[in-house]
Scaffold this motif. Structure first.
Motif, PDB file in Angstrom:
ATOM      1  N   MET A  55      -2.533   3.623 -19.402  1.00  0.00           N
ATOM      2  CA  MET A  55      -2.016   4.934 -19.042  1.00  0.00           C
ATOM      3  C   MET A  55      -0.977   4.834 -17.926  1.00  0.00           C
ATOM      4  O   MET A  55       0.018   5.553 -17.936  1.00  0.00           O
ATOM      5  N   ILE A  56      -1.169   3.923 -16.971  1.00  0.00           N
ATOM      6  CA  ILE A  56      -0.203   3.755 -15.881  1.00  0.00           C
ATOM      7  C   ILE A  56       1.147   3.313 -16.436  1.00  0.00           C
ATOM      8  O   ILE A  56       2.187   3.824 -16.034  1.00  0.00           O
ATOM      9  N   TYR A 116       6.122   4.592   0.940  1.00  0.00           N
ATOM     10  CA  TYR A 116       5.426   5.424  -0.041  1.00  0.00           C
ATOM     11  C   TYR A 116       4.253   6.126   0.635  1.00  0.00           C
ATOM     12  O   TYR A 116       3.441   5.510   1.307  1.00  0.00           O
ATOM     13  N   GLU A 117       4.153   7.441   0.445  1.00  0.00           N
ATOM     14  CA  GLU A 117       3.053   8.213   1.015  1.00  0.00           C
ATOM     15  C   GLU A 117       2.308   8.900  -0.117  1.00  0.00           C
ATOM     16  O   GLU A 117       2.913   9.500  -0.999  1.00  0.00           O
ATOM     17  N   PHE A 118       1.005   8.805  -0.061  1.00  0.00           N
ATOM     18  CA  PHE A 118       0.160   9.427  -1.067  1.00  0.00           C
ATOM     19  C   PHE A 118      -0.075  10.891  -0.727  1.00  0.00           C
ATOM     20  O   PHE A 118      -0.215  11.254   0.433  1.00  0.00           O
ATOM     21  N   SER A 119      -0.180  11.712  -1.764  1.00  0.00           N
ATOM     22  CA  SER A 119      -0.569  13.111  -1.547  1.00  0.00           C
ATOM     23  C   SER A 119      -2.096  13.166  -1.441  1.00  0.00           C
ATOM     24  O   SER A 119      -2.802  12.224  -1.810  1.00  0.00           O
ATOM     25  N   PHE A 120      -2.603  14.282  -0.957  1.00  0.00           N
ATOM     26  CA  PHE A 120      -4.053  14.461  -0.832  1.00  0.00           C
ATOM     27  C   PHE A 120      -4.724  14.350  -2.190  1.00  0.00           C
ATOM     28  O   PHE A 120      -5.818  13.793  -2.315  1.00  0.00           O
ATOM     29  N   SER A 155      16.240  -1.694  -3.270  1.00  0.00           N
ATOM     30  CA  SER A 155      15.755  -1.301  -1.953  1.00  0.00           C
ATOM     31  C   SER A 155      14.230  -1.246  -1.973  1.00  0.00           C
ATOM     32  O   SER A 155      13.638  -0.608  -2.830  1.00  0.00           O
ATOM     33  N   TRP A 156      13.620  -1.907  -1.007  1.00  0.00           N
ATOM     34  CA  TRP A 156      12.161  -1.933  -0.888  1.00  0.00           C
ATOM     35  C   TRP A 156      11.645  -0.760  -0.064  1.00  0.00           C
ATOM     36  O   TRP A 156      10.443  -0.618   0.124  1.00  0.00           O
ATOM     37  N   ASN A 157      12.521   0.061   0.450  1.00  0.00           N
ATOM     38  CA  ASN A 157      12.096   1.179   1.292  1.00  0.00           C
ATOM     39  C   ASN A 157      11.195   2.153   0.550  1.00  0.00           C
ATOM     40  O   ASN A 157      10.322   2.775   1.142  1.00  0.00           O
ATOM     41  N   ARG A 158      11.421   2.285  -0.740  1.00  0.00           N
ATOM     42  CA  ARG A 158      10.610   3.209  -1.531  1.00  0.00           C
ATOM     43  C   ARG A 158       9.140   2.781  -1.553  1.00  0.00           C
ATOM     44  O   ARG A 158       8.245   3.618  -1.445  1.00  0.00           O
ATOM     45  N   ILE A 159       8.880   1.499  -1.689  1.00  0.00           N
ATOM     46  CA  ILE A 159       7.495   1.009  -1.694  1.00  0.00           C
ATOM     47  C   ILE A 159       6.929   0.995  -0.278  1.00  0.00           C
ATOM     48  O   ILE A 159       5.783   1.374  -0.050  1.00  0.00           O
ATOM     49  N   LEU A 160       7.715   0.551   0.687  1.00  0.00           N
ATOM     50  CA  LEU A 160       7.215   0.451   2.055  1.00  0.00           C
ATOM     51  C   LEU A 160       6.927   1.812   2.669  1.00  0.00           C
ATOM     52  O   LEU A 160       6.005   1.957   3.475  1.00  0.00           O
ATOM     53  N   LYS A 178       1.341   2.054  -5.511  1.00  0.00           N
ATOM     54  CA  LYS A 178       2.602   1.764  -4.820  1.00  0.00           C
ATOM     55  C   LYS A 178       3.524   0.916  -5.681  1.00  0.00           C
ATOM     56  O   LYS A 178       4.729   1.128  -5.730  1.00  0.00           O
ATOM     57  N   ILE A 179       2.946  -0.046  -6.386  1.00  0.00           N
ATOM     58  CA  ILE A 179       3.749  -0.991  -7.154  1.00  0.00           C
ATOM     59  C   ILE A 179       4.152  -0.428  -8.517  1.00  0.00           C
ATOM     60  O   ILE A 179       5.084  -0.931  -9.139  1.00  0.00           O
ATOM     61  N   SER A 180       3.506   0.640  -8.983  1.00  0.00           N
ATOM     62  CA  SER A 180       3.800   1.154 -10.327  1.00  0.00           C
ATOM     63  C   SER A 180       5.241   1.645 -10.471  1.00  0.00           C
ATOM     64  O   SER A 180       5.750   1.757 -11.578  1.00  0.00           O
TER      65      SER A 180
END
Length: 183
Positions: A122-123, A60-64, A53-58, A41-43
């Motif tokens: 790598m991140i 954030y949805e992970f894919s499968f 805007s913090w909306n992007r982190i708040l 999330k923080i990357s």
């Protein structure tokens, strides 16, 4: 006469070491799973600061794919530490076995922290360019946890006969990786 390897059993490892390693490994599974999700999330923090805007982190949805990759990776990291605890016999009766145990201990921690350093580098690299592991290298992402898991079992199989436990823990590894992805 050829020396045979002992079986990989609870009594050979020691009850406290075996069950303590499993409990601590389970705790590390949950810890690494939460840590990797937080890092993911923080990357993208640079883009968040640019947008103010913090909306992007708040939101954030992970894919499968990423949830499964994080689950398997956290399980592999925890298994490295479990291997370290299983191989931590203070004194083995046979000097050669004692050397192999120390080698397995040192290498299980080495692979754990070496892979952490590799993933950290790598991140930061992937954050700077437009590459997606999910789209560009879908199978390559799972090579790190699979390598770590097989490497730790290689260390164990150098000391013990471990065919049945290997098959059992491989099933646990696969099921545990999927369970961690759902948490």
């Amino acid at each position: 006469m050829k020396n045979l390897k002992p079986d990989f059993t609870i009594s050979e490892i020691g009850k406290f070491q075996f069950y303590g390693g499993i409990l601590i490994g389970f705790g590390f599974c949950l810890t690494f799973n939460s840590l990797f999700r937080l890092i993911s999330k923080i990357s993208d923090f640079g883009n968040v600061m640019a947008e103010s805007s913090w909306n992007r982190i708040l939101n954030y949805e992970f894919s499968f794919y990423y949830l499964t990759l994080i689950g398997f990776t956290s399980f592999a990291f925890a298994f490295c530490f479990t291997t370290y605890l299983w191989m931590s016999k203070p004194f083995a009766r046979i000097k050669r076995k004692n050397l192999k145990l120390r080698f397995a201990q040192a290498n299980s921690l080495w692979i754990l922290f070496g892979t952490l350093i590799f993933l950290t580098r790598m991140i930061w690299f992937i954050g700077g360019i437009e590459i997606s592991i999910e789209n560009d290298f879908p199978y390559l992402g799972f090579m790190v946890p699979i390598f770590m898991y097989f490497y730790c079992w290689n260390l164990i199989s150098n000391i013990y006969k471990s065919n049945r436990p290997f098959i059992l823990t491989t099933l646990i590894f696969i099921i545990g990786g999927f369970i961690l992805s759902k948490i």
